[in-house]
Design an enzyme around this catalytic site. Structure first.
Site, PDB file in Angstrom:
ATOM      1  N   HIS A 123      38.508 -13.318 -10.250  1.00 23.45           N
ATOM      2  CA  HIS A 123      37.233 -12.617 -10.498  1.00 23.45           C
ATOM      3  C   HIS A 123      36.044 -13.566 -10.414  1.00 23.45           C
ATOM      4  CE1 HIS A 123      34.899  -9.283 -11.943  1.00 23.45           C
ATOM      5  NE2 HIS A 123      34.366 -10.006 -12.898  1.00 23.45           N
ATOM      6  N   ASP A 151      41.771 -10.315  -8.272  1.00 21.68           N
ATOM      7  CA  ASP A 151      40.852 -10.038  -9.380  1.00 21.68           C
ATOM      8  C   ASP A 151      41.597  -9.274 -10.474  1.00 21.68           C
ATOM      9  OD1 ASP A 151      38.795  -9.212 -11.061  1.00 21.68           O
ATOM     10  OD2 ASP A 151      37.392  -8.944  -9.408  1.00 21.68           O
ATOM     11  N   SER A 185      30.286 -10.153 -10.965  1.00 21.31           N
ATOM     12  CA  SER A 185      30.834  -9.322 -12.029  1.00 21.31           C
ATOM     13  C   SER A 185      29.770  -8.329 -12.540  1.00 21.31           C
ATOM     14  CB  SER A 185      31.369 -10.237 -13.139  1.00 21.31           C
ATOM     15  OG  SER A 185      32.191  -9.540 -14.018  1.00 21.31           O
TER      16      SER A 185
HETATM   17  C1  LIG Z   1      36.735 -11.974  -7.968  1.00 23.83           C
HETATM   18  O1  LIG Z   1      37.644 -11.842  -9.016  1.00 23.83           O
HETATM   19  C2  LIG Z   1      38.806 -12.606  -8.846  1.00 23.83           C
HETATM   20  C3  LIG Z   1      39.843 -12.255  -9.888  1.00 23.83           C
HETATM   21  O2  LIG Z   1      39.403 -12.195 -11.184  1.00 23.83           O
HETATM   22  C4  LIG Z   1      38.415 -14.080  -8.912  1.00 23.83           C
HETATM   23  O3  LIG Z   1      39.548 -14.932  -8.850  1.00 23.83           O
HETATM   24  C5  LIG Z   1      37.508 -14.351  -7.770  1.00 23.83           C
HETATM   25  O4  LIG Z   1      37.095 -15.643  -7.854  1.00 23.83           O
HETATM   26  C6  LIG Z   1      36.359 -13.407  -7.835  1.00 23.83           C
HETATM   27  N1  LIG Z   1      35.644 -13.546  -6.671  1.00 23.83           N
HETATM   28  C7  LIG Z   1      34.429 -13.964  -6.754  1.00 23.83           C
HETATM   29  C8  LIG Z   1      33.751 -14.084  -5.444  1.00 23.83           C
HETATM   30  O5  LIG Z   1      33.911 -14.227  -7.814  1.00 23.83           O
END
Ligand SMILES: *[C@@H]1O[C@H](CO)[C@@H](O)[C@H](O)[C@H]1NC(C)=O
Ligand SMILES: *[C@@H]1O[C@H](CO)[C@@H](O)[C@H](O)[C@H]1NC(C)=O
Length: 207
Positions: A146, A112, A18
């Site tokens: 995310h 995400d 993030s």
């Molecule tokens: C990316 O964001 C999505 C949605 O918010 C989340 O579910 C997912 O786990 C995230 N991916 C990573 C690798 O953090």
């Protein structure tokens, strides 16, 4: 980090998620001796406060909270809050990742709800290639939100957002999200082994 006795050097690897991923991408772009970077759901854009390094300032992409959606759950959905990427990979708010010394691995949850991670990774790929760099590896996980965390961490579908002062949706469905966490960890370890001069073919995971 380079002076830490546990660090072999001459380069280090960075891993962030993030906003943390965006900080890693900015470090890789501006600092020396970053040999490999993993961005989990990073945006590749300058956040609300802008990014400043020496003489360089990257203006924020900007957002409009009026685009917040409140679904039936009552939790906020902020996926469309950020402004559109005008001029694609030439957008002035983009982190200049083409300056990074080492390769970047993008990990993306396709569900995400924080921002459009998949679109951002595509734009990042276009930018790298427009500057004569190799196409980066992008791993996309369906049904994944995310917060892709290490394996076996419980999925966090929604939680308090410090800027909005309210709970927001992060996305993801339990089964695919949990599977993505297990796989992403393996991919991250092998990426770092490959680009940080690991002697083993595969890192031994303690998880
Ligand atoms: C990316 O964001 C999505 C949605 O918010 C989340 O579910 C997912 O786990 C995230 N991916 C990573 C690798 O953090
Ligand atoms: C940074 O990388 C260069 C080239 O590989 C190396 O000579 C130098 O020692 C590294 N710097 C540090 C602080 O490890």
């Amino acid at each position: 980090m380079l002076q830490h006795p546990q660090v072999k050097g001459p380069g280090i690897g960075l891993l962030g998620i993030s906003l943390g991923a965006d900080i890693c991408l900015a470090m890789a772009s501006f600092l020396k001796n970053v040999s490999a970077t993993v961005s989990i759901n990073g945006s590749v854009f300058s956040e609300n406060r802008g990014i400043h390094y020496k003489q360089t300032s990257i203006p924020p992409l900007g957002y409009d909270l009026r685009r917040t959606k409140v679904p039936f759950s009552g939790l906020l959905d902020i996926v469309d809050v950020r402004n559109d990427i005008v001029r694609g990979y030439e957008n002035p708010s983009m982190i200049p990742i083409e300056k990074a010394q080492g390769p970047i691995l993008f990990i993306v949850g396709q569900d995400d709800h924080t921002w459009r991670s998949e679109l951002y990774a595509q734009v990042a790929s276009e930018r790298l290639q427009a500057h004569g760099k190799e196409k980066p590896q992008i791993i996309c996980y369906p049904g994944t939100g995310h917060y892709i965390e290490p394996p076996y961490f419980p999925m966090c579908p929604a939680s308090f957002h410090i800027l909005l002062n309210k709970p927001v949706i992060w996305g993801g469905e339990p089964r695919p999200h949990s599977k993505a966490q297990v796989d992403a960890w393996k991919q991250i370890l092998s990426f770092f082994c490959k680009h940080l001069g690991g002697t083993q073919k595969r890192a031994i995971s303690k998880l």
